[in-house]
Write a protein that holds these residues in place. Structure first.
Motif, PDB file in Angstrom:
ATOM      1  N   PHE A   1      -4.348  -7.105 -10.275  1.00 11.85           N
ATOM      2  CA  PHE A   1      -3.049  -6.549 -10.655  1.00 11.85           C
ATOM      3  C   PHE A   1      -2.256  -6.077  -9.445  1.00 11.85           C
ATOM      4  O   PHE A   1      -1.029  -6.188  -9.413  1.00 11.85           O
ATOM      5  CB  PHE A   1      -3.234  -5.396 -11.648  1.00 11.85           C
ATOM      6  CG  PHE A   1      -1.935  -4.827 -12.143  1.00 11.85           C
ATOM      7  CD1 PHE A   1      -1.225  -5.458 -13.153  1.00 11.85           C
ATOM      8  CD2 PHE A   1      -1.415  -3.672 -11.589  1.00 11.85           C
ATOM      9  CE1 PHE A   1      -0.013  -4.953 -13.602  1.00 11.85           C
ATOM     10  CE2 PHE A   1      -0.208  -3.148 -12.032  1.00 11.85           C
ATOM     11  CZ  PHE A   1       0.502  -3.794 -13.033  1.00 11.85           C
ATOM     12  N   ALA A   2      -2.931  -5.560  -8.434  1.00 12.41           N
ATOM     13  CA  ALA A   2      -2.225  -5.076  -7.245  1.00 12.41           C
ATOM     14  C   ALA A   2      -1.518  -6.218  -6.539  1.00 12.41           C
ATOM     15  O   ALA A   2      -0.300  -6.177  -6.334  1.00 12.41           O
ATOM     16  CB  ALA A   2      -3.187  -4.363  -6.298  1.00 12.41           C
ATOM     17  N   THR A   3      -2.255  -7.238  -6.163  1.00  9.00           N
ATOM     18  CA  THR A   3      -1.674  -8.304  -5.344  1.00  9.00           C
ATOM     19  C   THR A   3      -0.819  -9.270  -6.151  1.00  9.00           C
ATOM     20  O   THR A   3       0.183  -9.784  -5.642  1.00  9.00           O
ATOM     21  CB  THR A   3      -2.781  -9.087  -4.621  1.00  9.00           C
ATOM     22  OG1 THR A   3      -3.677  -9.656  -5.593  1.00  9.00           O
ATOM     23  CG2 THR A   3      -3.565  -8.191  -3.687  1.00  9.00           C
ATOM     24  N   ASP A   4      -1.187  -9.500  -7.413  1.00  9.56           N
ATOM     25  CA  ASP A   4      -0.473 -10.506  -8.211  1.00  9.56           C
ATOM     26  C   ASP A   4       0.789  -9.956  -8.871  1.00  9.56           C
ATOM     27  O   ASP A   4       1.774 -10.695  -9.022  1.00  9.56           O
ATOM     28  CB  ASP A   4      -1.394 -11.069  -9.305  1.00  9.56           C
ATOM     29  CG  ASP A   4      -2.566 -11.851  -8.738  1.00  9.56           C
ATOM     30  OD1 ASP A   4      -2.419 -12.394  -7.624  1.00  9.56           O
ATOM     31  OD2 ASP A   4      -3.630 -11.889  -9.387  1.00  9.56           O
ATOM     32  N   ILE A   5       0.795  -8.703  -9.242  1.00  9.58           N
ATOM     33  CA  ILE A   5       1.913  -8.138 -10.013  1.00  9.58           C
ATOM     34  C   ILE A   5       2.556  -6.943  -9.316  1.00  9.58           C
ATOM     35  O   ILE A   5       3.745  -6.932  -9.027  1.00  9.58           O
ATOM     36  CB  ILE A   5       1.455  -7.728 -11.429  1.00  9.58           C
ATOM     37  CG1 ILE A   5       0.732  -8.896 -12.138  1.00  9.58           C
ATOM     38  CG2 ILE A   5       2.657  -7.238 -12.243  1.00  9.58           C
ATOM     39  CD1 ILE A   5       1.576 -10.140 -12.342  1.00  9.58           C
ATOM     40  N   ALA A   6       1.770  -5.900  -9.042  1.00 10.73           N
ATOM     41  CA  ALA A   6       2.347  -4.636  -8.565  1.00 10.73           C
ATOM     42  C   ALA A   6       3.019  -4.776  -7.206  1.00 10.73           C
ATOM     43  O   ALA A   6       4.063  -4.168  -6.965  1.00 10.73           O
ATOM     44  CB  ALA A   6       1.270  -3.552  -8.507  1.00 10.73           C
ATOM     45  N   PHE A   7       2.453  -5.568  -6.308  1.00  9.22           N
ATOM     46  CA  PHE A   7       3.091  -5.761  -5.009  1.00  9.22           C
ATOM     47  C   PHE A   7       4.443  -6.454  -5.142  1.00  9.22           C
ATOM     48  O   PHE A   7       5.358  -6.195  -4.360  1.00  9.22           O
ATOM     49  CB  PHE A   7       2.223  -6.620  -4.086  1.00  9.22           C
ATOM     50  CG  PHE A   7       1.043  -5.910  -3.480  1.00  9.22           C
ATOM     51  CD1 PHE A   7       0.723  -4.597  -3.802  1.00  9.22           C
ATOM     52  CD2 PHE A   7       0.223  -6.580  -2.582  1.00  9.22           C
ATOM     53  CE1 PHE A   7      -0.377  -3.961  -3.244  1.00  9.22           C
ATOM     54  CE2 PHE A   7      -0.875  -5.959  -2.006  1.00  9.22           C
ATOM     55  CZ  PHE A   7      -1.184  -4.653  -2.341  1.00  9.22           C
ATOM     56  N   ARG A   8       4.571  -7.319  -6.140  1.00  9.82           N
ATOM     57  CA  ARG A   8       5.702  -8.251  -6.142  1.00  9.82           C
ATOM     58  C   ARG A   8       6.859  -7.869  -7.060  1.00  9.82           C
ATOM     59  O   ARG A   8       8.014  -8.218  -6.789  1.00  9.82           O
ATOM     60  CB  ARG A   8       5.195  -9.653  -6.469  1.00  9.82           C
ATOM     61  CG  ARG A   8       4.454 -10.229  -5.272  1.00  9.82           C
ATOM     62  CD  ARG A   8       3.649 -11.476  -5.531  1.00  9.82           C
ATOM     63  NE  ARG A   8       3.201 -11.989  -4.240  1.00  9.82           N
ATOM     64  CZ  ARG A   8       2.181 -11.498  -3.530  1.00  9.82           C
ATOM     65  NH1 ARG A   8       1.498 -10.468  -4.001  1.00  9.82           N
ATOM     66  NH2 ARG A   8       1.855 -12.015  -2.362  1.00  9.82           N
ATOM     67  N   TYR A   9       6.602  -7.159  -8.114  1.00  8.18           N
ATOM     68  CA  TYR A   9       7.688  -6.779  -9.025  1.00  8.18           C
ATOM     69  C   TYR A   9       8.707  -5.847  -8.367  1.00  8.18           C
ATOM     70  O   TYR A   9       9.902  -6.173  -8.295  1.00  8.18           O
ATOM     71  CB  TYR A   9       7.086  -6.188 -10.309  1.00  8.18           C
ATOM     72  CG  TYR A   9       8.043  -5.375 -11.145  1.00  8.18           C
ATOM     73  CD1 TYR A   9       9.219  -5.937 -11.644  1.00  8.18           C
ATOM     74  CD2 TYR A   9       7.766  -4.037 -11.443  1.00  8.18           C
ATOM     75  CE1 TYR A   9      10.094  -5.175 -12.423  1.00  8.18           C
ATOM     76  CE2 TYR A   9       8.621  -3.283 -12.219  1.00  8.18           C
ATOM     77  CZ  TYR A   9       9.789  -3.849 -12.698  1.00  8.18           C
ATOM     78  OH  TYR A   9      10.658  -3.100 -13.449  1.00  8.18           O
ATOM     79  N   PRO A  10       8.301  -4.689  -7.819  1.00  4.79           N
ATOM     80  CA  PRO A  10       9.302  -3.844  -7.154  1.00  4.79           C
ATOM     81  C   PRO A  10       9.896  -4.510  -5.915  1.00  4.79           C
ATOM     82  O   PRO A  10      11.047  -4.250  -5.559  1.00  4.79           O
ATOM     83  CB  PRO A  10       8.516  -2.573  -6.777  1.00  4.79           C
ATOM     84  CG  PRO A  10       7.300  -2.603  -7.644  1.00  4.79           C
ATOM     85  CD  PRO A  10       6.983  -4.046  -7.824  1.00  4.79           C
ATOM     86  N   LEU A  11       9.100  -5.346  -5.258  1.00  8.52           N
ATOM     87  CA  LEU A  11       9.594  -6.086  -4.085  1.00  8.52           C
ATOM     88  C   LEU A  11      10.816  -6.911  -4.458  1.00  8.52           C
ATOM     89  O   LEU A  11      11.841  -6.873  -3.774  1.00  8.52           O
ATOM     90  CB  LEU A  11       8.480  -6.986  -3.550  1.00  8.52           C
ATOM     91  CG  LEU A  11       8.799  -7.847  -2.331  1.00  8.52           C
ATOM     92  CD1 LEU A  11       8.726  -7.003  -1.052  1.00  8.52           C
ATOM     93  CD2 LEU A  11       7.820  -9.032  -2.231  1.00  8.52           C
ATOM     94  N   LYS A  12      10.719  -7.644  -5.560  1.00  6.01           N
ATOM     95  CA  LYS A  12      11.841  -8.487  -5.977  1.00  6.01           C
ATOM     96  C   LYS A  12      13.045  -7.646  -6.375  1.00  6.01           C
ATOM     97  O   LYS A  12      14.186  -7.963  -5.999  1.00  6.01           O
ATOM     98  CB  LYS A  12      11.440  -9.397  -7.136  1.00  6.01           C
ATOM     99  CG  LYS A  12      12.622 -10.230  -7.662  1.00  6.01           C
ATOM    100  CD  LYS A  12      12.222 -11.291  -8.636  1.00  6.01           C
ATOM    101  CE  LYS A  12      13.451 -11.963  -9.254  1.00  6.01           C
ATOM    102  NZ  LYS A  12      14.403 -12.469  -8.239  1.00  6.01           N
TER     103      LYS A  12
END
Length: 427
Positions: A152-163
């Motif tokens: 969940f960290a690398t696949d979702i949490a890192f990328r959602y706020p990033l976008k």
């Protein structure tokens, strides 16, 4: 009252990035400090002496007085003597590689903050609801596409706020991964999995060398964007910064680049860390997931408690501009002060049963976004992002459990989960 000295063997782990990956041990250290040395001096070889502030009330007293306790006269984050000397070489005598809102003091700080202050006010952030919800839906769908397991960290949490944040700044999607990589080099410069290639965390000047590389990488990236936005302004944050005025003049170059850097890094990383922490909690506490699904009105409280629990920004440094008495101790002009937000958010004097996660904790006066004049400019956006994500995910999430051991990043400054392997069921 004379100053007390914390035994070096006790405080030394707080000066080591690796210590913060072990949450139980680092919390045990600060619990001991709150009890036995709530305000005392650390003398760790290779570092200047620091007052260590562990109590919520003391931290708030200092951070509401920006004129007395400066953030830019010395390094705003923990750094070795050798590292700080190298900073001054790189910058021509300044004590910080970056001159972002974090490092600026009055009256500069307010003038620079005002460039984006209106953009991040609640009413304007509310206008982003539809676009942020669409991004949240995209990443919840992406989670479902993983077929029942993911990190969940690398696949979702890192990328959602990033976008969310990089879209607002005006960074093209093809450059988002580059921004994530630079963020990790900056905040987790000592982590074996996230540090820049070739970095040597055992070198006392490594932090400075990494920061300088990161600063120059961002400058190289943003220089043409600044030029473009000055010639052709758009409806994005990059245009507001490129054309922003401070005291009637364009921003100083290092401060302008640093403004874009803090937006491009802290603007997403702390939200990512808090979101990953929230999922970790849900995966380990099925009763918590059941409560949230049964009563979605708990989601805002769940978010606030996640912020307190995670405390991604773990410390900042201030320096005293005058002599000051605090908790019966005499802080002298020029003294360095280490503010532990991680400790303040577990302070037994402020929070009842602080080591129990309570989504209904009221009031929840955590300092996860800071306090005073330097309170996080993006706090309302962060709350919106997290609320819309959990409102979108929770109705579809039937169950979740850890599929392996979660891992925290090794960082003394900004830290969060770097791996949250989960198994889940969604519909």
């Amino acid at each position: 009252m004379t100053a007390s000295i914390i035994p070096t063997e006790l405080i030394a782990p707080a000066f080591n990035p690796a210590s913060f990956a072990n949450r139980s041990e680092i919390h045990a250290l600060f619990t001991r400090l709150r009890r036995d040395y709530p305000l005392a001096i650390a003398e760790v070889p290779g570092f200047d002496p620091h007052w260590i502030v562990t109590r919520w009330s003391d931290l708030r007293e200092i951070t509401r007085q920006d004129e007395i306790f400066h953030g830019g006269d010395r390094s705003k984050t923990l750094i070795s003597q050798a590292g700080e000397q190298l900073v001054m070489q790189y910058t021509g005598g300044q004590h910080n590689i970056f001159r972002s809102l974090v490092q600026l003091d009055p009256p500069e700080h307010r003038a620079y903050r005002d460039v984006l202050a209106a953009t991040f006010m609640p009413n304007n952030i509310k206008g982003l609801t539809d676009s942020v919800r669409a991004t949240a839906e995209k990443y919840v769908d992406r989670m479902a596409e993983h077929g029942g397991s993911c990190d969940f960290a690398t696949d979702i949490a890192f990328r959602y706020p990033l976008k969310v944040v990089l879209d607002l700044i005006g960074v093209p999607a093809q450059d988002h991964e580059k921004m994530l990589q630079l963020t990790q080099w900056l905040f987790t410069w000592a982590d074996p999995d996230l540090k820049r290639p070739g970095a040597d965390p055992s070198n006392p000047i490594e932090i400075t060398e990494t920061w300088n590389i990161v600063y120059n990488s961002f400058k190289e990236y943003y220089d043409p964007i600044i030029e473009n936005r000055r010639a052709h302004p758009r409806d994005d944050i990059a245009s507001l910064i490129a054309n922003g005025k401070v005291f009637g003049n364009p921003m100083e170059e290092r401060a302008m680049i640093s403004y874009l850097i803090i937006a491009s890094t802290a603007g997403h990383d702390t939200t990512s860390a808090t979101t990953a922490t929230g999922m970790w909690l849900l995966a380990e506490q099925p009763e918590l997931l059941a409560r949230l699904k049964a009563d979605p009105q708990l989601i805002p409280g769940f978010i606030e408690e996640s912020i307190r629990w995670a405390t991604p920004v773990q410390h900042f440094i201030r320096s005293a501009t005058v002599d000051y008495e605090l908790r019966g101790r005499q802080i002298k002009e020029g003294d360095l002060i280490y503010l532990s937000y991680l400790s303040a958010n577990r302070d037994e004097e402020k929070f009842e049963d602080p080591f129990t996660f309570r989504p209904d904790r009221t009031p929840n006066q955590h300092v996860g976004f800071g306090y005073g004049g330097h309170i996080c400019l993006g706090q309302h956006l962060a709350r919106l992002e997290m609320r819309l994500f959990w409102e979108t995910l929770l109705p579809r999430l039937e169950s979740v459990e850890m599929a392996g051991e979660g891992q925290m990043a090794q960082s003394e400054f900004v830290s969060g989960p770097k791996s949250v392997p989960i198994r889940f069921k969604m519909h």
